[in-house]
Write a protein that holds these residues in place. Structure first.
Motif, short mmCIF file in Angstrom:
data_model
loop_
_atom_site.label_atom_id
_atom_site.label_comp_id
_atom_site.label_asym_id
_atom_site.label_seq_id
_atom_site.Cartn_x
_atom_site.Cartn_y
_atom_site.Cartn_z
N GLU A 85 0.85 -1.18 0.00
CA GLU A 85 0.00 0.00 0.00
C GLU A 85 0.89 1.23 0.00
O GLU A 85 1.94 1.26 0.63
N SER A 86 0.48 2.25 -0.73
CA SER A 86 1.26 3.47 -0.85
C SER A 86 1.18 4.27 0.44
O SER A 86 0.13 4.37 1.07
N LEU A 87 2.29 4.89 0.83
CA LEU A 87 2.33 5.71 2.04
C LEU A 87 2.42 7.20 1.72
O LEU A 87 2.47 8.01 2.62
N ALA A 88 2.46 7.54 0.45
CA ALA A 88 2.54 8.95 0.06
C ALA A 88 1.58 9.20 -1.08
O ALA A 88 1.26 8.30 -1.84
N TYR A 107 8.48 5.13 -5.05
CA TYR A 107 7.36 5.32 -4.13
C TYR A 107 7.66 4.69 -2.78
O TYR A 107 8.33 3.66 -2.71
N LYS A 108 7.17 5.31 -1.72
CA LYS A 108 7.27 4.75 -0.38
C LYS A 108 6.02 3.90 -0.16
O LYS A 108 4.90 4.38 -0.31
N ASN A 127 6.29 -3.98 6.93
CA ASN A 127 7.59 -3.39 6.66
C ASN A 127 7.45 -2.29 5.62
O ASN A 127 6.63 -2.38 4.71
N VAL A 128 8.26 -1.23 5.75
CA VAL A 128 8.22 -0.10 4.83
C VAL A 128 9.37 -0.26 3.83
O VAL A 128 10.50 -0.58 4.20
N TYR A 129 9.05 -0.02 2.55
CA TYR A 129 10.03 -0.15 1.48
C TYR A 129 9.92 1.03 0.53
O TYR A 129 8.91 1.73 0.51
N ALA A 130 10.95 1.20 -0.27
CA ALA A 130 10.90 2.11 -1.42
C ALA A 130 10.87 1.21 -2.65
O ALA A 130 11.69 0.31 -2.78
N ILE A 131 9.91 1.44 -3.52
CA ILE A 131 9.78 0.64 -4.73
C ILE A 131 9.96 1.55 -5.94
O ILE A 131 9.34 2.61 -6.03
#
Length: 96
Positions: free
Chosen positions: A52-55, A68-69, A77-81
């Motif tokens: 799911e997008s965080l921004a 995208y964050k 867990n948070v990732y950059a894709i």
């Protein structure tokens, strides 16, 4: 990788040994080494719907795509894709 006479980095393609040819993804032309849990059927490969997008917008832009964050829905867990524009890659003939 190695350096040429001008000091620039030169990337040489990896030659795939004959015994590993069946492990090469013919569409993406890359080696596929799946985790044991995916091979055994315990898990599946990640998909974009798993995140799911965080921004509201991208957090970065490169020559071929945007970053995208995101948060993995299950693990949290948070990732950059990086989302790469396939058309641009093909236009610049970056596919072997």
């Amino acid at each position: 990788m190695s350096k040429n006479k001008k000091g620039k980095t030169v990337v040489k393609p990896i030659e795939v040994p004959p015994e590993l040819q069946d492990k090469v993804n013919s569409v993406k032309n890359r080696m596929l080494f799946l985790s044991p849990s995916i091979l055994s059927g315990e898990e599946r490969e990640c998909r974009k719907d798993d995140f799911e997008s965080l921004a509201n917008s991208n957090i970065g832009v490169g020559g071929f795509g945007k970053v995208y964050k995101v948060r993995h829905k299950v693990s949290k867990n948070v990732y950059a894709i990086k989302v790469i524009n396939k058309k641009k890659i093909l236009e610049h003939d970056l596919v072997e």
